[in-house]
Write a protein that holds these residues in place. Sequence first.
Motif, PDB file in Angstrom:
ATOM      1  N   GLU A 202      57.087  53.046 -19.883  1.00  0.00           N
ATOM      2  CA  GLU A 202      57.612  51.602 -20.067  1.00  0.00           C
ATOM      3  C   GLU A 202      56.467  51.044 -21.152  1.00  0.00           C
ATOM      4  O   GLU A 202      56.664  50.213 -21.920  1.00  0.00           O
ATOM      5  CB  GLU A 202      58.788  51.105 -19.306  1.00  0.00           C
ATOM      6  CG  GLU A 202      59.910  51.444 -18.866  1.00  0.00           C
ATOM      7  CD  GLU A 202      61.008  51.075 -17.934  1.00  0.00           C
ATOM      8  OE1 GLU A 202      61.670  51.077 -17.493  1.00  0.00           O
ATOM      9  OE2 GLU A 202      60.016  50.976 -17.203  1.00  0.00           O
ATOM     10  N   GLN A 203      55.562  51.036 -20.186  1.00  0.00           N
ATOM     11  CA  GLN A 203      54.676  50.215 -19.984  1.00  0.00           C
ATOM     12  C   GLN A 203      53.262  50.515 -21.646  1.00  0.00           C
ATOM     13  O   GLN A 203      52.860  50.029 -22.098  1.00  0.00           O
ATOM     14  CB  GLN A 203      53.042  49.700 -18.796  1.00  0.00           C
ATOM     15  CG  GLN A 203      54.289  49.330 -18.152  1.00  0.00           C
ATOM     16  CD  GLN A 203      53.159  48.564 -16.871  1.00  0.00           C
ATOM     17  OE1 GLN A 203      52.136  48.100 -16.788  1.00  0.00           O
ATOM     18  NE2 GLN A 203      53.193  49.278 -15.453  1.00  0.00           N
ATOM     19  N   MET A 204      53.487  51.702 -22.074  1.00  0.00           N
ATOM     20  CA  MET A 204      52.776  52.475 -22.381  1.00  0.00           C
ATOM     21  C   MET A 204      53.325  53.383 -24.163  1.00  0.00           C
ATOM     22  O   MET A 204      53.043  52.751 -24.767  1.00  0.00           O
ATOM     23  CB  MET A 204      51.676  53.931 -22.548  1.00  0.00           C
ATOM     24  CG  MET A 204      50.934  53.097 -21.056  1.00  0.00           C
ATOM     25  SD  MET A 204      50.163  55.475 -20.801  1.00  0.00           S
ATOM     26  CE  MET A 204      50.841  55.434 -20.018  1.00  0.00           C
ATOM     27  N   GLY A 205      54.345  53.549 -23.902  1.00  0.00           N
ATOM     28  CA  GLY A 205      55.217  53.747 -24.997  1.00  0.00           C
ATOM     29  C   GLY A 205      55.735  55.001 -25.459  1.00  0.00           C
ATOM     30  O   GLY A 205      56.488  54.589 -26.667  1.00  0.00           O
ATOM     31  N   ALA A 206      55.381  55.819 -24.221  1.00  0.00           N
ATOM     32  CA  ALA A 206      54.929  57.093 -24.698  1.00  0.00           C
ATOM     33  C   ALA A 206      55.019  57.998 -23.348  1.00  0.00           C
ATOM     34  O   ALA A 206      54.639  57.643 -22.445  1.00  0.00           O
ATOM     35  CB  ALA A 206      54.238  57.281 -25.587  1.00  0.00           C
TER      36      ALA A 206
END
Length: 262
Positions: A202-206
């Motif tokens: 969720e934080q990195m997007g991947a």
Amino acid sequence: MQTRAVAAHITDWLKRYARNARAKGFVVGVSGGIDSAVVSTLAAQTGLPVLLLEMPIRQKADQVSRAQAHMADLQRRFANVSAQRVDLTPTFDTFVQTVDTETEFPNQQLALANARSRLRMVTLYYYGQIHGLLVTGTGNKIEDFGVGFFTKYGDGGVDISPIADLTKTQVYELAKELDIIPEIQSAVPTDGLWDTERTDEEQMGATYPELEWAMSVYGHQTPEDFSGREREVLEIYTRLHKAMQHKVNPIPVCEIPKGLLG
């Protein structure tokens, strides 16, 4: 990957490094996550003293239970392992009350999250110094050299990094070889630095596998060479990688012209 051979190589490397550094052993922060579980197990296999520190700061119950279960498991399996709980929640609460949190700033919550990591770094070095132990990092290759998913002078502040040349996928392979407890192997990766649950993805997007793919093509191909999700992931990786350079590059030093120093 030859998991057994890799585990033996890292264990031997840790043992030789400690002896050359004249350190007694290792101190490892245990979070309940896969990386710290693997690192602490590898350190335990050296036969040198290993101190496991659980350092909760407003920690979620499942993270605490996994960390404690892992520490109990290692103490059962290895006579050279000791464990200690250092509850940093009161320390963090005092910090929050002391600094300016009444005024809202754009990066305030991130700064507070990073403060948690830095409090843990201070604690690790305190116990490392009084016991003659090396502060042992738990960052993997994607986090440390790919997207910079660590806190500068927090979990990035260590003496040695035994798994920093391994991807997250490879760390999971090692976890199976090392017989890490199932609840850690199946847990969703999270840094545990927020009051609300925020997974790494969720934080990195991947996901980590997606970022591992992006790391393998970065520098050889650009996002424009791809479409759909691949393009999106490579764009994410490129942005994060460029933004993290200040974490891995040497601290800039202002060089004074010799003529001004005479």
